[in-house]
Design a protein around this motif. Structure first.
Motif, PDB file in Angstrom:
ATOM      1  N   CYS A 171       0.847  -1.184   0.000  1.00 15.14           N
ATOM      2  CA  CYS A 171       0.000   0.000   0.000  1.00 15.14           C
ATOM      3  C   CYS A 171       0.887   1.240   0.000  1.00 15.14           C
ATOM      4  N   ASP A 172       0.256   2.388   0.022  1.00 14.90           N
ATOM      5  CA  ASP A 172       0.979   3.652  -0.061  1.00 14.90           C
ATOM      6  C   ASP A 172       1.018   4.342   1.299  1.00 14.90           C
ATOM      7  N   LEU A 173       1.759   5.454   1.356  1.00 14.88           N
ATOM      8  CA  LEU A 173       1.908   6.222   2.589  1.00 14.88           C
ATOM      9  C   LEU A 173       1.422   7.650   2.372  1.00 14.88           C
ATOM     10  N   LEU A 174       0.538   8.098   3.265  1.00 13.25           N
ATOM     11  CA  LEU A 174       0.223   9.512   3.384  1.00 13.25           C
ATOM     12  C   LEU A 174       1.102  10.029   4.516  1.00 13.25           C
ATOM     13  N   LEU A 175       2.099  10.809   4.183  1.00 14.00           N
ATOM     14  CA  LEU A 175       3.109  11.238   5.146  1.00 14.00           C
ATOM     15  C   LEU A 175       2.634  12.485   5.881  1.00 14.00           C
ATOM     16  N   ASP A 176       2.368  12.350   7.170  1.00 15.26           N
ATOM     17  CA  ASP A 176       2.009  13.502   7.995  1.00 15.26           C
ATOM     18  C   ASP A 176       3.286  14.058   8.609  1.00 15.26           C
ATOM     19  N   VAL A 177       3.712  15.202   8.086  1.00 18.38           N
ATOM     20  CA  VAL A 177       5.000  15.776   8.489  1.00 18.38           C
ATOM     21  C   VAL A 177       4.938  16.302   9.911  1.00 18.38           C
ATOM     22  N   ASN A 178       3.802  16.879  10.293  1.00 21.54           N
ATOM     23  CA  ASN A 178       3.674  17.349  11.666  1.00 21.54           C
ATOM     24  C   ASN A 178       3.763  16.188  12.652  1.00 21.54           C
ATOM     25  N   ASN A 179       3.158  15.048  12.305  1.00 21.20           N
ATOM     26  CA  ASN A 179       3.234  13.887  13.200  1.00 21.20           C
ATOM     27  C   ASN A 179       4.663  13.381  13.347  1.00 21.20           C
ATOM     28  N   VAL A 180       5.430  13.436  12.264  1.00 18.33           N
ATOM     29  CA  VAL A 180       6.837  13.044  12.362  1.00 18.33           C
ATOM     30  C   VAL A 180       7.545  13.941  13.373  1.00 18.33           C
ATOM     31  N   TYR A 181       7.321  15.250  13.264  1.00 15.13           N
ATOM     32  CA  TYR A 181       7.990  16.188  14.174  1.00 15.13           C
ATOM     33  C   TYR A 181       7.536  15.973  15.617  1.00 15.13           C
ATOM     34  N   VAL A 182       6.228  15.883  15.829  1.00 15.55           N
ATOM     35  CA  VAL A 182       5.692  15.697  17.184  1.00 15.55           C
ATOM     36  C   VAL A 182       6.241  14.421  17.812  1.00 15.55           C
ATOM     37  N   ASN A 183       6.207  13.321  17.075  1.00 14.01           N
ATOM     38  CA  ASN A 183       6.718  12.058  17.613  1.00 14.01           C
ATOM     39  C   ASN A 183       8.220  12.126  17.880  1.00 14.01           C
ATOM     40  N   ALA A 184       8.942  12.814  16.999  1.00  8.80           N
ATOM     41  CA  ALA A 184      10.394  12.916  17.182  1.00  8.80           C
ATOM     42  C   ALA A 184      10.737  13.625  18.490  1.00  8.80           C
ATOM     43  N   ILE A 185      10.028  14.706  18.786  1.00 10.61           N
ATOM     44  CA  ILE A 185      10.267  15.424  20.039  1.00 10.61           C
ATOM     45  C   ILE A 185       9.826  14.577  21.230  1.00 10.61           C
ATOM     46  N   ASN A 186       8.636  14.006  21.138  1.00 12.08           N
ATOM     47  CA  ASN A 186       8.077  13.284  22.288  1.00 12.08           C
ATOM     48  C   ASN A 186       8.819  12.001  22.605  1.00 12.08           C
ATOM     49  N   HIS A 187       9.403  11.363  21.575  1.00  4.14           N
ATOM     50  CA  HIS A 187      10.014  10.051  21.777  1.00  4.14           C
ATOM     51  C   HIS A 187      11.515  10.041  21.519  1.00  4.14           C
ATOM     52  N   GLY A 188      12.078  11.216  21.243  1.00  3.51           N
ATOM     53  CA  GLY A 188      13.525  11.346  21.213  1.00  3.51           C
ATOM     54  C   GLY A 188      14.223  10.718  20.032  1.00  3.51           C
ATOM     55  N   PHE A 189      13.665  10.874  18.811  1.00  3.30           N
ATOM     56  CA  PHE A 189      14.396  10.427  17.631  1.00  3.30           C
ATOM     57  C   PHE A 189      14.569  11.585  16.664  1.00  3.30           C
ATOM     58  N   ASP A 190      15.390  11.382  15.654  1.00  2.00           N
ATOM     59  CA  ASP A 190      15.716  12.440  14.699  1.00  2.00           C
ATOM     60  C   ASP A 190      14.710  12.433  13.555  1.00  2.00           C
ATOM     61  N   PRO A 191      13.964  13.527  13.329  1.00  2.00           N
ATOM     62  CA  PRO A 191      12.949  13.515  12.278  1.00  2.00           C
ATOM     63  C   PRO A 191      13.535  13.396  10.877  1.00  2.00           C
ATOM     64  N   GLN A 192      14.717  13.970  10.665  1.00  2.00           N
ATOM     65  CA  GLN A 192      15.352  13.851   9.345  1.00  2.00           C
ATOM     66  C   GLN A 192      15.716  12.399   9.043  1.00  2.00           C
ATOM     67  N   SER A 193      16.170  11.670  10.059  1.00  2.00           N
ATOM     68  CA  SER A 193      16.493  10.262   9.858  1.00  2.00           C
ATOM     69  C   SER A 193      15.242   9.454   9.546  1.00  2.00           C
ATOM     70  N   PHE A 194      14.131   9.821  10.169  1.00  2.00           N
ATOM     71  CA  PHE A 194      12.860   9.158   9.861  1.00  2.00           C
ATOM     72  C   PHE A 194      12.520   9.334   8.387  1.00  2.00           C
ATOM     73  N   LEU A 195      12.587  10.573   7.894  1.00  2.00           N
ATOM     74  CA  LEU A 195      12.281  10.828   6.482  1.00  2.00           C
ATOM     75  C   LEU A 195      13.236  10.056   5.573  1.00  2.00           C
ATOM     76  N   ALA A 196      14.506  10.032   5.936  1.00  2.94           N
ATOM     77  CA  ALA A 196      15.500   9.375   5.094  1.00  2.94           C
ATOM     78  C   ALA A 196      15.258   7.880   4.992  1.00  2.94           C
TER      79      ALA A 196
END
Length: 279
Positions: A171-196
């Motif tokens: 299936c495909d992905l609808l990428l929610d960029v705000n959710n990536v940022y929020v989760n990265a801050i809340n759970h301590g990971f790098d958002p750029q690495s997630f996108l990569a």
């Protein structure tokens, strides 16, 4: 599966919310390119709201973003509801139907998007349900990465889990960029690495929204505020990696003057054209 039209790339959209209805009907040509609707909020709606939907659908392409399919849930998929959604999508020639990579039902509807455990068992479970949904809908489904605040179990990280589901379900992905940022801050990971780490060929659209800053280490996804500068910057990075995919500005309540939403849509267009975030 049937071949569907695609939303134009690049393009910008807004959610069809009843609180914005008059503004959307009166909007100038070029303010936005498409409208997103939650099908469960509009299936069978008549009267003035039904007429407004039909009128707007004649002027703008519709995309659909579901709220209640509960792809990760344990209860059987609601097959009757899926058939109703298929009729709605076919009637309006909808090019994109997305749902959340989460669950929202157990013994009834829970009215919240709850996180899945990041486990192999959960990958197989949700992927099988996505494939079943796609078969009934007769089209590919896009799943959205969701914001979450507690993790039931994590045998792998979020992006590994997401990629595994996308591959197994095809299936495909609808990428929610705000959710990536929020989760990265809340759970301590790098958002750029997630996108990569996301497979580029899976991304068919994007969401961007505002959030509430509870503290430096806790962000709450609200869809009730303007987009933050850090999220604009992350959106620009997403475009650099995945291309200028159709992007929805999510605003669900606390609506500002419509001109302020148009200004944010213009920021999306600027970033889609390769510009940098200003301010």
């Amino acid at each position: 599966m049937q071949t569907l039209p695609l939303l134009a790339q690049p393009s910008v959209g807004l959610g069809l919310r009843r609180g914005l209805l008059k503004d959307l009907q009166a909007a100038n040509t070029g303010d936005f390119d498409f409208l997103e609707v939650a099908p469960e909020n509009w299936i069978g709606v008549g009267g003035a709201h039904g007429a407004a939907l039909r009128e707007l659908a004649e002027r703008y392409p519709l995309s659909c973003h579901g709220l209640s399919l509960s792809l990760g849930g344990s209860a059987p998929l609601d097959l009757g509801f899926l058939q109703e959604v298929r009729v709605f999508l076919d009637h309006y020639n909808v090019p994109l139907y997305s749902e959340h990579l989460s669950y929202c039902s157990d013994d009834g509807h829970l009215y919240d998007l709850l996180p899945l455990p990041f486990t192999e068992e959960a990958v197989h479970h949700v992927a099988a349900r996505i494939r079943q949904a796609q078969d009934i809908l007769g089209r590919r489904l896009a799943v959205e990465n969701v914001s979450y605040y507690a993790a039931p179990r994590q045998d792998m990280d979020e992006v590994t889990f997401t990629n595994a589901v996308l591959r197994e379900a095809d299936c495909d992905l609808l990428l929610d960029v705000n959710n990536v940022y929020v989760n990265a801050i809340n759970h301590g990971f790098d958002p750029q690495s997630f996108l990569a780490a996301i497979e580029p060929g899976r991304v068919v659209g994007m969401h961007v929204a505002g959030h509430f800053d509870e503290s430096d280490t806790l962000k709450i996804d609200t869809h009730g505020a303007s987009v933050k500068p850090q999220v604009w910057s992350l959106l620009a990075e997403a475009y650099a990696r995945f291309g200028a995919k159709p992007t929805l500005l999510e605003r669900d309540f606390n609506f500002p003057a419509f001109s302020e939403l148009v200004t944010e849509l213009q920021t999306i267009r600027h970033l889609q054209s390769g510009g940098n975030h200003r301010g």
